[in-house]
Write a protein that holds these residues in place. Structure first.
Motif, PDB file in Angstrom:
ATOM      1  N   SER A 126       0.832  -1.229   0.000  1.00 45.83           N
ATOM      2  CA  SER A 126       0.000   0.000   0.000  1.00 45.83           C
ATOM      3  C   SER A 126       0.849   1.254   0.000  1.00 45.83           C
ATOM      4  O   SER A 126       0.538   2.241  -0.673  1.00 45.83           O
ATOM      5  CB  SER A 126      -0.930   0.002   1.214  1.00 45.83           C
ATOM      6  OG  SER A 126      -0.172   0.047   2.414  1.00 45.83           O
ATOM      7  N   LEU A 127       1.992   1.212   0.767  1.00 48.34           N
ATOM      8  CA  LEU A 127       2.908   2.358   0.743  1.00 48.34           C
ATOM      9  C   LEU A 127       3.485   2.554  -0.638  1.00 48.34           C
ATOM     10  O   LEU A 127       3.643   3.682  -1.130  1.00 48.34           O
ATOM     11  CB  LEU A 127       3.996   2.189   1.779  1.00 48.34           C
ATOM     12  CG  LEU A 127       3.569   2.255   3.248  1.00 48.34           C
ATOM     13  CD1 LEU A 127       4.736   1.917   4.168  1.00 48.34           C
ATOM     14  CD2 LEU A 127       3.038   3.659   3.580  1.00 48.34           C
ATOM     15  N   ALA A 143       1.396   6.667  -6.914  1.00 48.55           N
ATOM     16  CA  ALA A 143       0.347   7.618  -7.297  1.00 48.55           C
ATOM     17  C   ALA A 143       0.822   9.058  -7.193  1.00 48.55           C
ATOM     18  O   ALA A 143       0.523   9.904  -8.054  1.00 48.55           O
ATOM     19  CB  ALA A 143      -0.886   7.405  -6.421  1.00 48.55           C
ATOM     20  N   LEU A 144       1.605   9.357  -6.145  1.00 49.10           N
ATOM     21  CA  LEU A 144       2.139  10.717  -6.014  1.00 49.10           C
ATOM     22  C   LEU A 144       3.064  11.049  -7.158  1.00 49.10           C
ATOM     23  O   LEU A 144       3.045  12.154  -7.714  1.00 49.10           O
ATOM     24  CB  LEU A 144       2.870  10.862  -4.674  1.00 49.10           C
ATOM     25  CG  LEU A 144       1.996  10.860  -3.412  1.00 49.10           C
ATOM     26  CD1 LEU A 144       2.866  10.867  -2.164  1.00 49.10           C
ATOM     27  CD2 LEU A 144       1.096  12.088  -3.411  1.00 49.10           C
ATOM     28  N   ASP A 193       2.101   1.690  -3.505  1.00 47.83           N
ATOM     29  CA  ASP A 193       1.066   2.216  -4.396  1.00 47.83           C
ATOM     30  C   ASP A 193       0.813   3.715  -4.164  1.00 47.83           C
ATOM     31  O   ASP A 193       0.602   4.484  -5.112  1.00 47.83           O
ATOM     32  CB  ASP A 193      -0.252   1.458  -4.161  1.00 47.83           C
ATOM     33  CG  ASP A 193      -0.126  -0.003  -4.603  1.00 47.83           C
ATOM     34  OD1 ASP A 193       0.779  -0.284  -5.428  1.00 47.83           O
ATOM     35  OD2 ASP A 193      -0.927  -0.835  -4.129  1.00 47.83           O
ATOM     36  N   ARG A 194       0.897   4.113  -2.913  1.00 46.54           N
ATOM     37  CA  ARG A 194       0.688   5.541  -2.604  1.00 46.54           C
ATOM     38  C   ARG A 194       1.788   6.406  -3.182  1.00 46.54           C
ATOM     39  O   ARG A 194       1.539   7.460  -3.781  1.00 46.54           O
ATOM     40  CB  ARG A 194       0.609   5.719  -1.097  1.00 46.54           C
ATOM     41  CG  ARG A 194       0.345   7.134  -0.636  1.00 46.54           C
ATOM     42  CD  ARG A 194       0.258   7.187   0.862  1.00 46.54           C
ATOM     43  NE  ARG A 194       0.036   8.560   1.299  1.00 46.54           N
ATOM     44  CZ  ARG A 194      -0.019   8.957   2.579  1.00 46.54           C
ATOM     45  NH1 ARG A 194       0.127   8.036   3.533  1.00 46.54           N
ATOM     46  NH2 ARG A 194      -0.223  10.216   2.886  1.00 46.54           N
ATOM     47  N   GLU A 195       3.051   5.947  -3.019  1.00 49.27           N
ATOM     48  CA  GLU A 195       4.151   6.722  -3.568  1.00 49.27           C
ATOM     49  C   GLU A 195       4.090   6.739  -5.091  1.00 49.27           C
ATOM     50  O   GLU A 195       4.405   7.748  -5.726  1.00 49.27           O
ATOM     51  CB  GLU A 195       5.485   6.121  -3.083  1.00 49.27           C
ATOM     52  CG  GLU A 195       5.718   6.224  -1.586  1.00 49.27           C
ATOM     53  CD  GLU A 195       5.859   7.667  -1.147  1.00 49.27           C
ATOM     54  OE1 GLU A 195       6.248   8.506  -1.975  1.00 49.27           O
ATOM     55  OE2 GLU A 195       5.576   7.963   0.043  1.00 49.27           O
TER      56      GLU A 195
END
Length: 874
Positions: A852-853, A859-860, A855-857
């Motif tokens: 999840s971390l 997306a940023l 995927d978040r990075e």
């Protein structure tokens, strides 16, 4: 400025009934000739002449001691019907027509009980009362419905009239200068009279109470009030035994005119009486109310809000004088008395909501303080002509009603009475006219508020001596008369316009002038409300510039002072159009104006689908001018027969039958006859000379019209192309016109394309400097680019990292975490340490957290990259 279309129409000219109702009858002319002195002129005192009153399309005209009533629509339609019948049958009479002699007529003669010539006719707001004023008396006539006035019998009729103040307004007392219907009177039944000796009387009329016509409910002597110091003094008018001797007050406080602002004005204006003195002073009396008054819906709420806000502002302010605080407390007590009352609702006129009736507050007092005389700031230097300072009339425009401020926080919207109130000036305008034709336009910057004299034992009495006199700011001074038109008997009067309260007409003895304040009123209001940079400079330009519209619309002979113009009346009706009506003792004068554009739009919207449109009117190629009317000297009967009749009953009757002998008696007779004949021959000679000049002028104007028509014909021929073709044309006029129009369109298209090409070349070849906004946008783009992409430069010092460095760190962390995940997957099998076991749930949770971390990075990073791409494309 309204465009003048034409002057007095045919249906108001001789010998039609529309002209005859404005002129005296033969009996009246004979009786008036007996009142003429030896010099052939009346020694009448100058004063206002408002001899025309209007009720819709009906007019009431004062002619001597009579009143003539007429329905203008009926007179016009009757004249048009007569012209049509004469064209069709060649006969002027037709008994079958509804306008025939045996049918109802649209004009009547109303007999009155006045003892002198009528000088003013003032109709009430509800058009049911008519105040008839002579120089010293007032009569109130009850006006019937138009259907009762229209009858086949055109003979004289009598109306029910009441004498107002039979022991007050009499010949032995001072003359009456103004009679005003109070704007806040209950159903328009309150009349305020102002006499020359500065006495104001309030009459609350009721046909059910005859005593209401005998005594006023309030009488104030302004001379006493000007010197008053306490509300306990007696300011009532003195009785018939008053001292008639000379005093400075009687000279300086001789009233010229008085007026109320409109009913829908803001603030205290509807209850403020403005008085203009003949010697140039201006006073205000506020609040002047009858015992029972009916305010508009906005008056009481607006005054309540302003008084409460004023008290809250100045209550704890040490810089505010004690007098101002005590005055605010007086106003609060006055308003509290009204708030404690329960209004009485009575029926209003047809189509109007029920009127709220309040009683006049008893505290602080029923007689207000006289404010004035006002100081005129920036007034012009005193003129050598004394007539410049002799005032004749006053017209006050009240401030607008601020509906937004009044209804702040309220859910319901308030409908204002007048359309100009929400778009106007937030201060009052005072217009003064002088006998010389000078008009002064002043601004009431401070605003007139209610004031009362203190009680004798009140602590406010010590602040009376410290107060400053009120002032008016002179905004503009304009002249409406030429040098040869000024004389001491002139009395200019204001007449209201139907379009805006900021425009009016000024009628004097020989001319009518239109004035409009709209060019600068709304600009001044915007400058005062916005208060942007340069306001002082722009306001100064408004004051110094000639922004007021001033246009002369009618002029008659200035030397004919025996035929003064009456105050103008503005009439607007779909059947009559827009026109101004005035009159002289010898007939009516009207000026027709072009209707505004919005009226045509309303007419078009209201037409039915089956309406046949009228043909367009032809183009007018001439300037409108008044139709020549023969001088009234040609129609006046000679005074010589009356002189001979007088001699037959005198001591010289014997000499009329004897031969002429030289004697003192013969000389006396010849001298008297010479006076009569010389004056009559002079009038007839002057009228004949005027007729000769008009004939010469008619020839000149005819030549000018022929020349203009010839010029138009040449232009038409030049357009059609038939002025230079000697042979027969190969094409018709329509084909020639269509060809020229098409050529003009093609040429216009080529010019437009050329302009577009030049614009493109100019934009490419011009290297103009970047604007501040463009430079700021470039800096912002560079900053965003530096934060997203790595250009190899050192990162700026700061607490946070740049997005590109964070992106690189995230990528490295991603690789490390992937390697660790692989190692963990391999390490699931027990190899070296059989006792160390990690539950599969924990491992799966950790892996899910890591993913999840990631995927978040990711997306940023993708969001930053897409933003950079959009900026680069822009």
């Amino acid at each position: 400025m309204p465009k003048v279309l034409n002057y007095t129409p045919a249906w108001l000219s001789k010998p039609n009934p529309g002209h005859e109702i404005f002129v005296p009858s033969a009996k009246q002319s004979d009786s008036s000739s007996l009142l003429v002195g030896s010099n052939g002129k009346r020694n009448a005192k100058p004063g206002p002449r408002r001899t025309i009153a209007q009720r819709g399309t009906e007019v009431f005209i004062a002619v001597g001691k009579e009143i003539r009533w007429a329905d203008l629509v009926y007179l016009k339609e009757a004249w048009e019907d007569k012209q049509q019948r004469e064209k069709s049958s060649g006969k002027g009479k037709d008994t079958d027509s509804q306008y025939g002699d045996n049918h109802a007529q649209g004009y009547r003669t109303i007999k009155t009980t006045v003892a002198d010539d009528i000088r003013q006719l003032i109709i009430s707001p509800n058009a049911n009362y008519l105040a008839i004023l002579t120089t010293h008396t007032v009569h109130i006539a009850i006006l019937p419905e138009p259907s009762h006035l229209t009858a086949p019998d055109t003979g004289p009729m009598k109306l029910k009239t009441y004498t107002l103040g039979p022991t007050t307004h009499v010949t032995s007392q001072s003359g009456i200068v103004s009679a005003l219907w109070h704007p806040l009177g209950v159903n328009g039944t309150c009349l305020v009279t102002v006499t020359e000796d500065a006495v104001v009387r309030v009459w609350e009329l009721s046909t059910a109470d005859r005593w209401s016509f005998d005594r006023p409910t309030l009488a104030i002597d302004l001379k006493k009030l000007a010197d008053g110091t306490s509300a306990d003094q007696d300011f009532g008018a003195s009785g018939s035994g008053m001292n008639k001797g000379f005093s400075p007050d009687s000279f300086e406080m001789e009233v010229a005119s008085a007026c109320f602002p409109a009913r829908g004005s803001g603030g205290w204006s509807p209850m403020t009486l403005w008085i203009a003195m003949r010697e140039g002073d201006v006073y205000a009396l506020c609040p002047l109310l009858p015992e029972k008054f009916s305010p508009p819906p906005t008056l009481i709420p607006s005054l309540s809000v302003s008084i409460v806000a004023k008290i809250a502002t100045i209550e704890d302010d040490p810089e505010v004088s004690q007098k101002s605080k005590l005055l605010a407390q007086q106003q609060l007590a006055w308003m509290s008395d009204i708030d404690m009352q329960e209004p009485v609702y009575i029926e209003a006129s047809l189509g109007e909501p029920a009127a709220e009736v309040y009683n006049r507050p008893s505290k602080p007092g029923r007689i207000p303080k006289l404010q004035g005389p006002f100081d005129f700031d920036l007034a012009p230097e005193e003129s050598e002509d004394e007539l410049d300072s002799l005032l004749s009339d006053i017209y006050v425009i009240g401030p607008k009603v601020d509906g937004d401020e009044l209804m702040l926080g309220e859910e319901d919207e308030l409908e204002l009475d007048d359309g100009d109130n929400d778009a106007g000036l937030s201060m009052g305008i005072v217009c003064l006219s002088a006998s010389s034709g000078r008009v002064s336009i002043c601004l009431d910057l401070d605003g007139v508020e209610a004031q009362w004299l203190p009680r004798s034992k009140s602590k406010t009495s010590r602040f009376i001596e410290d107060e400053d006199p009120p002032s008016l700011l002179t905004f503009q001074v304009l002249d409406t008369l030429r040098d040869g038109e000024v004389w001491d008997g002139n009395w200019p009067m204001f007449s209201l316009d139907y379009d805006s309260r900021y425009s009016f007409y000024i009628t004097d003895t020989s001319s009518i002038t239109f004035m409009s304040l709209t060019p600068w009123v709304f600009r001044l209001e915007s400058e005062l409300t916005e208060g942007t940079a340069g306001t002082d400079f722009r306001v100064e330009l408004l004051a110094k510039g000639q922004n007021t519209i001033r246009e002369r619309i009618y002029t008659q002979k200035a030397d004919d002072r025996s035929s003064p113009l009456a105050a103008s009346t503005l009439i607007r009706d779909p059947d009559l159009g827009c026109f101004l009506l005035t009159a002289t003792p010898h007939g009516p004068i009207s000026v027709s104006f072009e209707a505004p554009d919005f009226e045509y739009d309303l007419i078009r919207r209201s037409r039915s689908p089956t309406y046949d449109s009228e043909p367009d009117k032809p183009l007018t190629l001439y300037e409108p001018r008044p139709v020549y009317q023969p001088a009234h000297s040609f129609e006046e009967s000679s005074a010589l027969p009356s002189l001979l009749e007088k001699l037959r009953h005198s001591k010289y009757k014997r000499l009329l039958k004897e031969e002429v002998r030289l004697s003192p008696a013969t000389l006396t007779i010849m001298t008297d006859a010479h006076k009569v004949l010389s004056e009559e021959t002079h009038r007839i000679g002057t009228a004949a000379a005027e007729l000769f000049r008009r004939c010469e002028r008619l020839q000149i104007e005819l030549r000018n019209q022929i020349q203009k028509a010839n010029d138009v014909a040449n232009r038409v021929e030049a357009i059609t192309g038939t002025d230079f073709d000697d042979e027969e044309p190969a094409m018709t006029n329509n084909e020639v016109l269509e060809q020229r129009i098409q050529a003009a369109k093609d040429n216009q298209k080529k010019i437009t394309e050329r302009i577009e090409r030049l614009k493109k070349l100019q934009s490419k070849g011009t290297n103009r400097e970047l604007s501040d906004k463009e430079k700021a946008w470039i800096d912002e783009v560079a900053l965003v680019e530096s934060k997203i992409t790595d250009k190899g430069e050192d990162a700026p010092e700061g607490n946070g990292k740049e997005p590109w460095s964070r992106y690189a760190e995230v990528m490295s962390l991603k690789e490390d975490l992937l390697e660790q995940a692989k190692e963990l997957a391999v390490a699931e099998e027990p190899v070296a340490s059989p006792n160390l076991k990690i539950p599969s749930e924990i491992r799966k949770a950790k892996i899910a957290q890591v993913m999840s971390l990631l995927d978040r990075e990711t997306a940023l990073v993708e969001g930053a990259r897409s933003r950079l791409e959009r900026l680069s494309m822009a």
